[in-house]
Scaffold this active site. Structure first.
Site, mmCIF file in Angstrom:
data_model
loop_
_atom_site.group_PDB
_atom_site.id
_atom_site.type_symbol
_atom_site.label_atom_id
_atom_site.label_comp_id
_atom_site.label_asym_id
_atom_site.label_seq_id
_atom_site.Cartn_x
_atom_site.Cartn_y
_atom_site.Cartn_z
ATOM 1 N N THR A 32 0.831 -1.291 0.154
ATOM 2 C CA THR A 32 -0.087 0.086 0.056
ATOM 3 C C THR A 32 0.868 1.175 -0.066
ATOM 4 O O THR A 32 2.112 0.994 0.132
ATOM 5 C CB THR A 32 -0.849 0.203 1.146
ATOM 6 O OG1 THR A 32 -0.223 0.229 2.547
ATOM 7 C CG2 THR A 32 -1.685 -1.239 1.405
ATOM 8 N N VAL A 46 7.674 -2.072 6.837
ATOM 9 C CA VAL A 46 7.564 -0.569 7.167
ATOM 10 C C VAL A 46 8.088 -0.003 5.462
ATOM 11 O O VAL A 46 9.394 -0.320 5.224
ATOM 12 C CB VAL A 46 8.644 -0.172 8.067
ATOM 13 C CG1 VAL A 46 8.202 1.525 8.261
ATOM 14 C CG2 VAL A 46 7.618 -0.667 9.122
ATOM 15 N N LYS A 47 7.384 0.633 5.055
ATOM 16 C CA LYS A 47 7.983 1.186 3.547
ATOM 17 C C LYS A 47 8.287 2.855 4.130
ATOM 18 O O LYS A 47 7.609 3.592 4.610
ATOM 19 C CB LYS A 47 6.640 1.321 2.883
ATOM 20 C CG LYS A 47 6.663 0.964 1.262
ATOM 21 C CD LYS A 47 5.463 1.196 0.684
ATOM 22 C CE LYS A 47 5.573 0.587 -0.867
ATOM 23 N NZ LYS A 47 4.119 1.039 -1.555
ATOM 24 N N LEU A 48 9.613 3.013 3.510
ATOM 25 C CA LEU A 48 10.275 3.966 3.679
ATOM 26 C C LEU A 48 10.569 4.722 2.428
ATOM 27 O O LEU A 48 11.350 4.041 1.461
ATOM 28 C CB LEU A 48 11.525 3.660 4.508
ATOM 29 C CG LEU A 48 11.446 3.284 5.934
ATOM 30 C CD1 LEU A 48 12.754 2.722 6.514
ATOM 31 C CD2 LEU A 48 10.779 4.282 6.992
#
Ligand code: E4P
Length: 214
Positions: A27, A82-84
């Site tokens: 997402t 965790v998207k960074l």
């Protein structure tokens, strides 16, 4: 190759998960906003449907804020990645979160050098956005070609997650190059399955089976 759905729409996730081919979900803030939902609630709903990596993107851009959000996301479930963003701050946040055992997907990658920096910082996934490269009249797939070659030379553990996929050929070409994961909008799952000769052949079999049953 692992197939991820790139959406925050629950009905789509349920539909394609039922096909038995959804290995994970990605997402981003735009997809969450499009679905008109609360991020935490939606990620937790997705976790109930798909038993695989679920990417949730941070909203902060400073190191402290990203680490704080990342720790919160990581506490929801071990499947949360965790998207960074791929910035110097994102890299630092990646290193910190990885040292705490929290999984990381580095996003918005447009060059092989950015991908290598993320791999060196310990990212689990790197996400090159090939469709957005194509949109600039450049060749997104050549980025995957360069990345897979560099990965072969140096044996990075980080998985290459091909993102911003626009059509089924992007998926097939990524597989030919040996990328690990493709994340794609729901309609690409339909396109990967569809062939007019299957439909024509099945219609004929149904017609002929009626003759033999008569
Ligand atoms: C990946 O994780 C991103 O959410 C996505 O693939 C971006 O694709 P887009 O360029 O179609 O927005």
């Amino acid at each position: 190759m692992k197939f991820f759905l790139d959406t925050a729409e629950l009905e789509d996730i349920k539909k394609y998960a039922a096909w038995g081919v959804v290995d994970g979900v990605t997402t981003n803030p735009s997809l969450i906003a499009k679905a008109g939902v609360d991020q935490e609630t939606r990620i937790k709903e997705i976790l109930e449907i798909v038993d695989g990596p679920i990417s949730s993107e941070v909203n902060a851009t400073d190191v402290e804020g990203m680490v704080e959000e990342g720790r919160k996301f990581g506490a929801w479930h071990e499947n949360v990645f965790v998207k960074l963003p791929t910035t110097p701050e994102g890299l630092q946040a990646c290193k910190i979160l990885r040292s705490e055992g929290i999984k990381v997907n580095m996003t918005l990658i447009f060059s092989v050098s950015q991908a290598v920096m993320c791999a060196k910082a310990g990212a689990n996934f790197v996400s090159p956005f090939i469709g957005r490269v194509d949109d600039m009249s450049q060749d997104g797939m050549s980025l995957i070609e360069e990345m897979t070659q560099v990965w072969m030379n140096y044996g990075f553990d980080t998985e290459i997650l091909v993102a911003s996929i626009r059509h089924p050929r992007h998926v097939v070409d990524s597989m030919r190059l040996g990328a690990d994961i493709a994340t794609m909008p729901p309609k690409i799952f339909d396109q990967l399955m569809k062939h007019p000769l299957t439909d024509i052949g099945l219609a004929k079999f149904i017609e002929d089976s009626k003759k033999s049953q008569a």
